[in-house]
Design a protein around this motif. Sequence first.
Motif, mmCIF file in Angstrom:
data_model
loop_
_atom_site.group_PDB
_atom_site.id
_atom_site.type_symbol
_atom_site.label_atom_id
_atom_site.label_comp_id
_atom_site.label_asym_id
_atom_site.label_seq_id
_atom_site.Cartn_x
_atom_site.Cartn_y
_atom_site.Cartn_z
ATOM 1 N N GLN A 120 0.835 -1.209 0.000
ATOM 2 C CA GLN A 120 0.000 0.000 0.000
ATOM 3 C C GLN A 120 0.864 1.251 0.000
ATOM 4 O OE1 GLN A 120 -3.480 0.160 -0.010
ATOM 5 N NE2 GLN A 120 -3.151 2.324 -0.284
ATOM 6 N N LYS A 121 0.569 2.163 -0.900
ATOM 7 C CA LYS A 121 1.282 3.431 -0.980
ATOM 8 C C LYS A 121 0.765 4.384 0.103
ATOM 9 C CE LYS A 121 3.145 6.310 -4.575
ATOM 10 N NZ LYS A 121 3.185 6.540 -6.011
ATOM 11 N N PHE A 122 1.659 5.114 0.731
ATOM 12 C CA PHE A 122 1.337 6.101 1.775
ATOM 13 C C PHE A 122 0.444 5.492 2.855
ATOM 14 C CE2 PHE A 122 1.854 8.712 -2.155
ATOM 15 C CZ PHE A 122 3.093 9.242 -1.831
ATOM 16 N N CYS A 123 0.777 4.312 3.298
ATOM 17 C CA CYS A 123 -0.010 3.588 4.301
ATOM 18 C C CYS A 123 0.103 4.266 5.669
ATOM 19 C CB CYS A 123 0.523 2.161 4.384
ATOM 20 S SG CYS A 123 -0.512 1.041 5.322
ATOM 21 N N ARG A 124 -0.977 4.183 6.441
ATOM 22 C CA ARG A 124 -0.943 4.672 7.825
ATOM 23 C C ARG A 124 -1.876 3.830 8.676
ATOM 24 N NH1 ARG A 124 -4.613 9.740 8.912
ATOM 25 N NH2 ARG A 124 -6.369 9.159 7.624
ATOM 26 N N ASP A 125 -1.509 3.681 9.939
ATOM 27 C CA ASP A 125 -2.339 2.921 10.879
ATOM 28 C C ASP A 125 -3.593 3.710 11.186
ATOM 29 O OD1 ASP A 125 -0.357 1.027 10.918
ATOM 30 O OD2 ASP A 125 0.416 1.578 12.880
ATOM 31 N N LEU A 126 -4.712 3.004 11.214
ATOM 32 C CA LEU A 126 -5.993 3.670 11.424
ATOM 33 C C LEU A 126 -7.003 2.655 11.937
ATOM 34 C CD1 LEU A 126 -7.724 6.270 10.861
ATOM 35 C CD2 LEU A 126 -8.155 5.318 8.597
ATOM 36 N N THR A 127 -7.800 3.042 12.919
ATOM 37 C CA THR A 127 -8.895 2.218 13.415
ATOM 38 C C THR A 127 -10.129 3.085 13.507
ATOM 39 O OG1 THR A 127 -7.373 0.864 14.715
ATOM 40 C CG2 THR A 127 -9.692 0.777 15.338
ATOM 41 N N PHE A 128 -11.244 2.578 12.963
ATOM 42 C CA PHE A 128 -12.492 3.326 13.071
ATOM 43 C C PHE A 128 -13.686 2.373 13.074
ATOM 44 C CE2 PHE A 128 -11.615 3.024 8.565
ATOM 45 C CZ PHE A 128 -12.840 2.774 7.977
ATOM 46 N N ASP A 129 -14.793 2.859 13.599
ATOM 47 C CA ASP A 129 -16.042 2.099 13.670
ATOM 48 C C ASP A 129 -17.042 2.674 12.687
ATOM 49 O OD1 ASP A 129 -15.253 0.385 15.817
ATOM 50 O OD2 ASP A 129 -15.518 2.073 17.179
ATOM 51 N N LEU A 130 -17.755 1.771 11.987
ATOM 52 C CA LEU A 130 -18.761 2.172 11.029
ATOM 53 C C LEU A 130 -19.774 1.042 10.884
ATOM 54 C CD1 LEU A 130 -19.628 4.287 8.852
ATOM 55 C CD2 LEU A 130 -18.268 2.957 7.227
ATOM 56 N N ASN A 131 -21.058 1.364 11.060
ATOM 57 C CA ASN A 131 -22.144 0.385 10.904
ATOM 58 C C ASN A 131 -21.921 -0.884 11.729
ATOM 59 O OD1 ASN A 131 -23.418 2.110 9.091
ATOM 60 N ND2 ASN A 131 -22.364 1.205 7.344
ATOM 61 N N ASN A 132 -21.615 -0.725 13.002
ATOM 62 C CA ASN A 132 -21.400 -1.837 13.935
ATOM 63 C C ASN A 132 -20.222 -2.728 13.564
ATOM 64 O OD1 ASN A 132 -23.608 -1.112 15.589
ATOM 65 N ND2 ASN A 132 -25.008 -2.134 14.168
ATOM 66 N N ARG A 133 -19.288 -2.192 12.812
ATOM 67 C CA ARG A 133 -18.073 -2.927 12.459
ATOM 68 C C ARG A 133 -16.863 -2.067 12.822
ATOM 69 N NH1 ARG A 133 -21.341 -4.189 7.851
ATOM 70 N NH2 ARG A 133 -21.797 -6.405 7.819
ATOM 71 N N THR A 134 -15.784 -2.727 13.176
ATOM 72 C CA THR A 134 -14.530 -2.040 13.459
ATOM 73 C C THR A 134 -13.536 -2.383 12.362
ATOM 74 O OG1 THR A 134 -14.941 -2.172 15.831
ATOM 75 C CG2 THR A 134 -12.682 -1.728 15.146
ATOM 76 N N TYR A 135 -12.952 -1.357 11.776
ATOM 77 C CA TYR A 135 -11.975 -1.495 10.704
ATOM 78 C C TYR A 135 -10.599 -1.159 11.270
ATOM 79 C CZ TYR A 135 -16.074 -1.461 7.672
ATOM 80 O OH TYR A 135 -17.261 -1.758 7.072
ATOM 81 N N VAL A 136 -9.673 -2.102 11.152
ATOM 82 C CA VAL A 136 -8.326 -1.919 11.685
ATOM 83 C C VAL A 136 -7.341 -2.001 10.514
ATOM 84 C CG1 VAL A 136 -6.578 -2.749 13.282
ATOM 85 C CG2 VAL A 136 -9.008 -2.950 13.868
ATOM 86 N N HIS A 137 -6.724 -0.886 10.222
ATOM 87 C CA HIS A 137 -5.807 -0.725 9.096
ATOM 88 C C HIS A 137 -4.413 -0.592 9.691
ATOM 89 C CE1 HIS A 137 -4.208 1.552 5.573
ATOM 90 N NE2 HIS A 137 -5.100 0.837 4.915
ATOM 91 N N LYS A 138 -3.514 -1.572 9.429
ATOM 92 C CA LYS A 138 -2.162 -1.571 10.005
ATOM 93 C C LYS A 138 -1.118 -1.615 8.896
ATOM 94 C CE LYS A 138 -2.964 -2.095 14.475
ATOM 95 N NZ LYS A 138 -2.472 -1.228 15.486
ATOM 96 N N CYS A 139 -0.001 -0.950 9.134
ATOM 97 C CA CYS A 139 1.093 -0.885 8.173
ATOM 98 C C CYS A 139 2.387 -1.330 8.855
ATOM 99 C CB CYS A 139 1.273 0.543 7.681
ATOM 100 S SG CYS A 139 -0.265 1.280 7.106
#
Length: 98
Positions: free
Chosen positions: A69-88
Amino acid sequence: MDKHFLIASFLFCFIAAVTPLKCITCHLRTRTDRCRRGFDSCTAQKFESCMSLKIFQDNILQLSYMVCQKFCRDLTFDLNNRTYVHKCCKYNYCNSKI
């Protein structure tokens, strides 16, 4: 002897610096299965790192996705009763572990 050690250290650092970063790719991995689509590896290009996106519902892993992934960054957020965990990460095949 010290010159030889210095030259060897320099060459080791140079080789380590130019060795391309390898990452796992999987475009669809379910919680009960191995990778169902796109299992392979990728070589990170300039400004890329290994990335893993995991989607949880009620703290249970539902899906994951792994790529370079280009310009990746760690990010966690909640949306529609789901948790999205983006790790680099930036060492070979590290996105298979995060």
